[in-house]
Design an enzyme around this catalytic site. Structure first.
Site, PDB file in Angstrom:
ATOM      1  N   GLN A   1     -15.971 -16.859  -6.663  1.00 24.15           N
ATOM      2  CA  GLN A   1     -15.114 -17.042  -7.831  1.00 24.15           C
ATOM      3  C   GLN A   1     -15.253 -15.879  -8.797  1.00 24.15           C
ATOM      4  OE1 GLN A   1     -14.787 -20.936  -9.628  1.00 24.15           O
ATOM      5  NE2 GLN A   1     -14.462 -20.052 -11.665  1.00 24.15           N
TER       6      GLN A   1
ATOM      7  N   THR B   1      -8.480 -28.963  -2.417  1.00 25.53           N
ATOM      8  CA  THR B   1      -9.278 -29.929  -1.659  1.00 25.53           C
ATOM      9  C   THR B   1      -8.444 -31.088  -1.114  1.00 25.53           C
ATOM     10  OG1 THR B   1      -9.853 -30.978  -3.762  1.00 25.53           O
ATOM     11  CG2 THR B   1     -11.425 -29.404  -2.866  1.00 25.53           C
TER      12      THR B   1
ATOM     13  N   ASP C   1     -16.532 -27.344 -17.379  1.00 24.28           N
ATOM     14  CA  ASP C   1     -17.533 -27.261 -16.318  1.00 24.28           C
ATOM     15  C   ASP C   1     -17.493 -25.917 -15.596  1.00 24.28           C
ATOM     16  OD1 ASP C   1     -15.074 -27.693 -15.133  1.00 24.28           O
ATOM     17  OD2 ASP C   1     -15.796 -29.146 -13.664  1.00 24.28           O
TER      18      ASP C   1
ATOM     19  N   LYS D   1      -8.317 -41.741 -13.165  1.00 22.83           N
ATOM     20  CA  LYS D   1      -8.913 -42.559 -12.108  1.00 22.83           C
ATOM     21  C   LYS D   1      -8.595 -44.026 -12.372  1.00 22.83           C
ATOM     22  CE  LYS D   1     -11.471 -39.302 -10.023  1.00 22.83           C
ATOM     23  NZ  LYS D   1     -11.393 -38.968  -8.600  1.00 22.83           N
ATOM     24  N   THR D   2      -8.259 -44.754 -11.310  1.00 20.04           N
ATOM     25  CA  THR D   2      -8.035 -46.193 -11.405  1.00 20.04           C
ATOM     26  C   THR D   2      -8.847 -46.870 -10.316  1.00 20.04           C
ATOM     27  OG1 THR D   2      -6.163 -46.223  -9.858  1.00 20.04           O
ATOM     28  CG2 THR D   2      -5.668 -45.758 -12.174  1.00 20.04           C
TER      29      THR D   2
ATOM     30  N   ARG E   1     -19.286 -31.286  -0.975  1.00 17.68           N
ATOM     31  CA  ARG E   1     -18.011 -31.800  -0.478  1.00 17.68           C
ATOM     32  C   ARG E   1     -17.910 -31.602   1.027  1.00 17.68           C
ATOM     33  NH1 ARG E   1     -13.405 -29.664  -4.737  1.00 17.68           N
ATOM     34  NH2 ARG E   1     -14.691 -29.601  -6.593  1.00 17.68           N
TER      35      ARG E   1
ATOM     36  N   HIS F   1      -3.923 -33.666  -8.929  1.00 21.12           N
ATOM     37  CA  HIS F   1      -3.981 -34.962  -9.597  1.00 21.12           C
ATOM     38  C   HIS F   1      -4.039 -34.757 -11.111  1.00 21.12           C
ATOM     39  CE1 HIS F   1      -8.277 -34.193 -10.163  1.00 21.12           C
ATOM     40  NE2 HIS F   1      -8.412 -34.030  -8.851  1.00 21.12           N
TER      41      HIS F   1
ATOM     42  N   HIS G   1      -5.988 -32.054 -12.917  1.00 25.55           N
ATOM     43  CA  HIS G   1      -5.542 -30.665 -12.900  1.00 25.55           C
ATOM     44  C   HIS G   1      -4.504 -30.365 -13.981  1.00 25.55           C
ATOM     45  CE1 HIS G   1      -6.811 -31.148  -8.548  1.00 25.55           C
ATOM     46  NE2 HIS G   1      -7.438 -30.046  -8.883  1.00 25.55           N
TER      47      HIS G   1
ATOM     48  N   LYS H   1     -20.633 -31.714  -9.572  1.00 30.55           N
ATOM     49  CA  LYS H   1     -20.716 -32.556  -8.372  1.00 30.55           C
ATOM     50  C   LYS H   1     -22.181 -32.862  -8.068  1.00 30.55           C
ATOM     51  CE  LYS H   1     -16.272 -32.370  -7.549  1.00 30.55           C
ATOM     52  NZ  LYS H   1     -15.916 -31.719  -8.801  1.00 30.55           N
TER      53      LYS H   1
ATOM     54  N   LYS I   1     -13.885 -40.100 -16.559  1.00 36.60           N
ATOM     55  CA  LYS I   1     -12.781 -39.197 -16.256  1.00 36.60           C
ATOM     56  C   LYS I   1     -11.443 -39.917 -16.362  1.00 36.60           C
ATOM     57  CE  LYS I   1     -14.851 -35.627 -13.355  1.00 36.60           C
ATOM     58  NZ  LYS I   1     -14.790 -34.952 -12.033  1.00 36.60           N
TER      59      LYS I   1
END
Length: 425
Positions: free
Chosen positions: A171, A39, A192, A234-235, A85, A44, A47, A81, A231
């Site tokens: 998938q 995506t 998930d 993340k910042t 997206r 990040h 992953h 989600k 999560k």
């Protein structure tokens, strides 16, 4: 401790489809896969659990397949989600796939058994009617509706588009294809992904691919979260990326150095290859002297070396030392901007450095470290003024181009930790 028992001891097994999975893994070299949707043009921190888990399997002499979702990425996984997206076009996805594949080479050895696959290669040629005829007829809609990823979205205001509803079909077929072509018998993923994994096993059974001779398995690892449930990775400024252009080695290193005490033990277990014995020692040292942050430093070193290499780790450590007072020279504007991202910046003409140069008193005022020349003089006289982390010894000190720490920046400091940048343009 055998391989699967160590996975469990590290907290990496969230769910498994068969209680005999550990014994099956111990019976020989097995092929497994995990998927990564492209995506963005970089992976990040979220992953990393998957990449490092595949790495563990390869080191245990199993054969990992990293599937980059060139096809599934066109749709986007609805799991976890609350809205659909943005759909990417083929060119953007091809670019993302190429970038991600390069990053994966840090984690997996593709020259010694690991395989990189793109599911667009086996689904891109289908027509819609072929897909419905050959694949769709094996999916009972009532079973699909029971999956958590579907139920949660159907009950939300956003709803679920037919496009996203079709994601699990694509998938699931990945598992069928990989079982046929590579003898792949195990799919792994985040917690998930449990619904998608079990759907793949069910499809393989209905299509006659899964059998007693080729049983299929699934297991999930826990999502990478903090102790408060949010999560990790993340910042306030966004995600922590594995691409050095998006998140510098210094920023990446600092993220892990600042992990909370409640989270660092779990990160060491799940994300690093540090032995469980050493982690237990670090846990004890954290109890005795949390302020030393030994666990966080070990975590930051291991992950920065893995993602950015020895050179990236050295760069990050040097940048950290600079922030805490090491002398500064030979850096570039970008690196200094990252190290001192949150400090004020003043700006003057580059011509100020010509001739006799810029009086250091004027520089302190221009950078905002002193409200007046009088205050700046007192700072210098009291020994509290620094240029590039070198103490200023006299009021007559002037700054010239030789004092630039990078192309355009001089770093000024007042006292122990009050920094400012002065940009000469």
């Amino acid at each position: 401790m055998d391989f699967y028992a160590e996975l469990e001891a590290r907290g990496l097994v969230h769910q498994a489809t068969d209680p005999g999975l550990g014994a099956w893994l111990a019976g020989g070299s097995r092929t497994l896969y995990a998927g990564f949707d492209p995506t963005a043009d970089s992976l990040h921190v979220g992953h990393m659990m998957g990449l490092i888990t595949l790495r563990r399997f390869q080191k245990a002499r199993h054969k990992p397949i990293a599937v980059v979702g060139g096809a599934t990425g066109m749709i986007g996984d609805p799991s976890g989600k609350n809205a659909e997206r943005n759909l990417l076009d083929k060119a953007a996805l091809e670019h993302n796939v190429a970038c991600i594949a390069k990053q994966m080479e840090r984690f997996l050895d593709f020259e010694s058994g690991a395989v990189l696959a793109n599911n667009f290669d086996w689904t891109g040629g289908w027509t819609y009617l072929e897909f419905l005829r050959d694949i769709g007829k094996f999916f009972p809609v009532n079973v699909m509706l029971q999956k958590d990823s579907v139920k949660s979205r159907l009950g939300s205001d956003a709803g679920l588009s037919y496009t996203e509803f079709s994601y699990m079909l694509l998938q699931a077929y990945d598992f069928v294809h990989l079982a046929r072509e590579h003898g792949c018998q195990l799919q792994a993923g985040g917690s998930d992904q449990w619904g998608n994994i079990t759907t793949g096993i069910d499809l393989a059974r209905r299509m006659g691919v899964s059998s007693e001779k080729l049983p299929l398995f699934g297991f999930t690892w826990p999502l990478l979260t903090k102790s408060d449930g949010s999560k990790m990775g993340k910042t306030e400024s966004g995600a922590i990326w594995l691409d050095a252009e998006r998140t510098s080695p210094y920023q990446f290193f600092q993220y892990w150095v600042n992990v909370d005490d409640a989270d660092v033990g779990g990160c060491l277990r799940t994300l690093t290859e540090v032995s469980l014995e050493e982690i237990a020692t670090l846990d004890a040292s954290r109890t005795e002297n949390a302020a030393a942050r030994e666990s966080q430093k070990r975590l930051a070193e291991e992950l920065t070396r893995l993602v950015h290499g020895a050179e990236g780790l050295t760069s990050a450590q040097r940048a950290t030392e600079i922030f805490f007072g090491a002398e500064i020279d030979g850096l570039d504007d970008k690196t200094l901007g990252q190290i001192f991202a949150d400090v004020p910046t003043g700006e003057l003409s580059r011509a100020q450095l010509d001739g006799a140069g810029l009086p250091v008193v004027d520089a302190l005022v221009a950078a905002g470290l002193a409200k007046s020349k009088g205050e700046a003089r007192r700072t210098v006289e009291q020994g509290g003024a620094y240029v590039n982390n070198r103490r200023v010894e006299g009021l007559d000190r002037t700054l010239t181009a030789a004092n630039l720490a990078s192309e355009t920046v001089i770093v000024l400091r007042s006292g122990r930790k009050k920094y400012a940048l002065l940009r000469l343009v």
